[in-house]
Design a protein around this motif. Structure first.
Motif, PDB file in Angstrom:
ATOM      1  N   ARG A  76       0.874  -1.171   0.000  1.00 38.46           N
ATOM      2  CA  ARG A  76       0.000   0.000   0.000  1.00 38.46           C
ATOM      3  C   ARG A  76       0.905   1.213   0.000  1.00 38.46           C
ATOM      4  N   ASN A  91      -3.617   3.415  -3.017  1.00 37.18           N
ATOM      5  CA  ASN A  91      -3.843   3.504  -1.575  1.00 37.18           C
ATOM      6  C   ASN A  91      -4.767   2.394  -1.119  1.00 37.18           C
ATOM      7  N   ALA A  92      -5.667   2.021  -1.995  1.00 36.97           N
ATOM      8  CA  ALA A  92      -6.769   1.163  -1.566  1.00 36.97           C
ATOM      9  C   ALA A  92      -6.629  -0.286  -1.984  1.00 36.97           C
ATOM     10  N   TYR A  94      -4.923  -2.815  -1.201  1.00 44.91           N
ATOM     11  CA  TYR A  94      -4.914  -3.844  -0.154  1.00 44.91           C
ATOM     12  C   TYR A  94      -6.324  -4.140   0.320  1.00 44.91           C
ATOM     13  N   ASP A  95      -7.062  -3.088   0.640  1.00 45.52           N
ATOM     14  CA  ASP A  95      -8.407  -3.294   1.177  1.00 45.52           C
ATOM     15  C   ASP A  95      -9.369  -3.839   0.132  1.00 45.52           C
ATOM     16  N   ILE A  96      -9.153  -3.441  -1.114  1.00 44.60           N
ATOM     17  CA  ILE A  96     -10.020  -3.954  -2.172  1.00 44.60           C
ATOM     18  C   ILE A  96      -9.842  -5.459  -2.305  1.00 44.60           C
ATOM     19  N   ASN A  99     -11.300  -7.287   0.700  1.00 46.85           N
ATOM     20  CA  ASN A  99     -12.758  -7.338   0.730  1.00 46.85           C
ATOM     21  C   ASN A  99     -13.337  -8.158  -0.407  1.00 46.85           C
ATOM     22  N   ASP A 108       1.636  -7.327   3.473  1.00 43.81           N
ATOM     23  CA  ASP A 108       1.587  -5.959   2.988  1.00 43.81           C
ATOM     24  C   ASP A 108       2.636  -5.097   3.647  1.00 43.81           C
ATOM     25  N   TYR A 109       2.970  -4.032   2.994  1.00 44.14           N
ATOM     26  CA  TYR A 109       3.762  -3.002   3.641  1.00 44.14           C
ATOM     27  C   TYR A 109       3.175  -1.654   3.267  1.00 44.14           C
TER      28      TYR A 109
END
Lengths: 302, 368
Positions: A76, A91-92, A94-96, A99, A108-109
């Protein structure tokens, strides 16, 4: 332990560092293959329709890696230096992924210089999370960085040598590296340019630091670093190339505005804007490139 | 030459901005861009890049119409997502169209009072910094009050007994605000209208349908760009809540960003850019509060909000709350929006009914 590296988005920029880093700390890596139809289709299946094409491809690569490794690396990256941010998609990511795919193991880093997390610290944290000592992680990061720098310098040098050659038309492809080097997206275009007996040079192989400085000559309000680099490369290579191709994936947010900026500010060199999407045919793009090159040749003759 | 200062529209905020500018630039004419209409959007899209998000087109249309009316100083803010790139490209486009004007940019990091003062000086004012700060704080307070009032209106306008009573008072309220120049008069008006709004008769059932609107700031705050979605919902007797306001964006969010991220729980580990983070967190909170549905609005291709969609999908599934996604562009049809809203509303009502039937049935079972 095996770490999976999706061959998309930031891989084209940080891939060398990742591979070297994991090799030094003793992890195996597996990289997903070059983008193909299957990966693209998987990516589309797992993405929101409105995502940009590279991020859809990314999802396809992640899907390919599921089950083939222990962890999938999804960094990220939010900001590199002061006023040097990165597209919010990165930015997103990882979360995408988290989810969308639910329970997969992700490594992750987080690089966020605004909040005091620089790249070195991020890598050390990651190394320690994988169970190696601080010193080992630090030296691995330093060596990886060195290896990356060497390769990058070589790339720049090679390109400069290409640019000195004067008997062929030289076309600058201004694009994010994950577009122009992707086998499915940008590669067919540079390949076709080669077939037409011209040389294609890339914005990401121009000197990065010089580019960022030069980008101010076109615009000083840009704050996304990848845009600064690509726009600056135009100023760096302006006198050495005959034409510019702006290669954009639909619907890239930053590029939608930056391309407009380039087309309105760079007036003394031919520019064409090619937008790639998942439905395109090859013939259409080939025709456009061919006619673009014809225009340039005609200009040269006058 | 006399300076005519203009700026684009967003919701009702042109009123406090106009008040602020009038207080600062006493010798200049302050003229908000003409009201946004279909023509604004047409003009804007004609000169915009292909797949830029739709607020850019609205802003550009606003500018062109303002310039046609004689404006010669334009103001644009920016920051966060590609919104920060707007100013430069818009200036270029307008210059290429042959207009002459001064373009003032206030991008992200520049929104410091000292810097804003410097910019104001460069436009041309002779007030002192402390006066400037005084006016700025006054208008910030005013905006806070407007936001609170509008939140109350939004939640209750669907249930008014006398038609248009809210709208009438709302217009009157804005008329009164225009005369304010110090904190005392603001306090008076605040007090008076707080009471007046509460006095309006409403007939609100306790268990009315509740819908939350989340999403991108411009489409959420500018009713023209979301085809008066909130009004449409209110007509169907729905309580509408929306959290994105100027107060939230400027004052609450920077302070609470860590809290917001934490409250988003398992759905987010990092911030996902601009308002995406808030959309996720708000949707989760709304679902926990027992709202009946969530409406997510965004312009086509809005990066932070597209990032938020996988999380919203998961929230919808985990909490069993319906989420309706709207993606607005210059080509969106009003009828399409209306039909989808109607269907959404009907679905919410049916869900509500079936749930009530189930509880009734359960009660009967436990009785016997």
């Amino acid at each position: 332990m095996t770490i999976g590296l999706p061959r998309a988005l930031l891989y084209y920029r940080y891939g060398v560092i990742w591979e070297a880093f994991f090799k030094i700390i003793g992890c195996k890596t597996i990289t997903s293959p070059e983008t193909n139809k299957q990966i693209l289709n998987d990516g589309i299946r797992f993405s929101i329709d409105e995502c940009c094409l590279p991020s859809k491809i990314y999802m396809g690569h992640v899907y390919y890696l599921i089950g083939k490794c222990d962890y999938i690396l999804i960094p990220r990256i939010a900001s590199c230096k002061k006023r040097n941010d990165v597209c919010v998609k990165l930015n997103a990511m990882y979360d995408i992924v988290k989810n969308t795919f639910g329970d997969i193991s992700i490594l992750d880093y987080n690089v966020d210089n605004h909040n005091g997390l620089n790249e070195r610290r991020a890598f050390i944290n990651m190394g320690r999370a994988l169970g190696c000592s601080y010193a080992k992680a630090l030296s691995a990061y330093k060596n990886a960085k060195k290896a990356d720098k060497l390769l990058y310098e070589k790339k720049v040098e090679n390109q400069n040598r290409l640019l000195e050659n004067n008997d062929k038309l030289k076309i600058l492809i201004v694009s994010h590296s994950y577009n122009c080097h992707d086998k499915f997206l940008g590669y067919p275009i540079s390949d076709y340019i080669k077939k037409l007996n011209c040389v294609s040079v890339f914005a990401d192989a121009a000197d990065r630091e010089k580019s960022v400085v030069m980008s101010r000559k076109i615009s000083d309000s840009l704050y996304w670093i990848y845009n600064k680099e690509s726009i600056g490369s135009i100023k760096v290579l302006e006198d050495k190339v005959n034409g510019i191709i702006l290669l954009t994936a639909f619907p890239c947010g930053p590029d939608s505005l930056v391309n407009e900026l380039i087309m309105r500010k760079v007036r003394d060199i031919p520019v064409i804007n090619i937008i790639l999407d998942e439905l395109q045919g090859e013939a259409g793009i080939q025709t456009r490139i061919e006619s673009f090159l014809d225009v340039i040749k005609d200009r040269a003759r006058l | 030459m006399k300076k005519i200062i203009s700026f684009p529209h967003i919701g009702n905020y042109h009123i406090p901005i106009e008040i602020l500018l009038k207080l600062i630039f006493k010798d200049s004419v302050i003229m908000p861009a003409p009201k946004t209409t279909k023509r604004t959007l047409e003009l804007g899209s004609r000169y915009s890049p292909d797949f830029v998000c739709v607020p850019f087109k609205y802003n550009l249309g606003n500018y062109i119409e303002a310039l046609e009316n004689g404006a010669n100083v334009l103001i644009q803010a920016g920051g966060g997502c590609r919104y920060g790139y707007y100013a430069e490209i818009q200036e270029l486009i307008l210059r290429d169209l042959g207009y002459e004007f001064k373009f003032v940019k206030l991008i992200g990091h520049d929104l410091h009072p000292l810097n804003m003062f410097r910019v104001c000086k460069s436009i041309g004012t002779n007030i002192s910094f402390f006066r400037f700060l005084y006016y700025l704080l006054l208008v910030i307070k005013m905006v806070g009050f407007i936001d609170r009032t509008e939140a109350y209106i939004r939640e209750n306008i669907g249930f008014e007994v006398m038609e248009n009573s809210f709208d009438k008072l709302h217009a009157e309220f804005f008329g009164k605000l225009r005369d304010i120049s110090n904190f005392t008069s603001l306090a008076h008006v605040t007090k008076e209208y707080e009471k007046a709004f509460r006095k309006i008769k409403i007939d609100k059932p306790e268990n009315c349908l509740k819908v939350g609107v989340v999403g991108e700031l411009y489409t959420a705050m500018e009713p023209f760009s979301n085809y008066f979605l909130e009004r449409e919902l209110a007509k169907n007797k729905v309580q509408v809540s929306r959290f994105i306001t100027v107060t939230f964006l400027f004052f609450q969010k920077p302070r609470d960003i860590k809290k917001i991220l934490k409250s988003a729980g398992k759905y987010l580990k990092y911030t996902i850019g601009a308002d995406g983070t808030d959309s996720v967190e708000r949707s989760k909170t709304l679902a926990e509060l027992g709202y009946d549905g969530i409406i997510h609005v965004k312009p086509f291709g809005c990066m932070p909000e597209v990032n938020a969609m996988p999380m919203l999908n998961n929230i919808g599934r985990d909490y069993k709350i319906p989420v309706l996604y709207f993606s607005f562009d210059s080509q969106t049809s009003e009828t399409g929006v209306k039909t989808r809203l109607e269907a959404f509303y009907d679905m919410l009502e049916m869900r509500r009914k079936s749930r009530e039937d189930i509880t009734k049935f359960e009660n009967r079972v436990s009785w016997s």
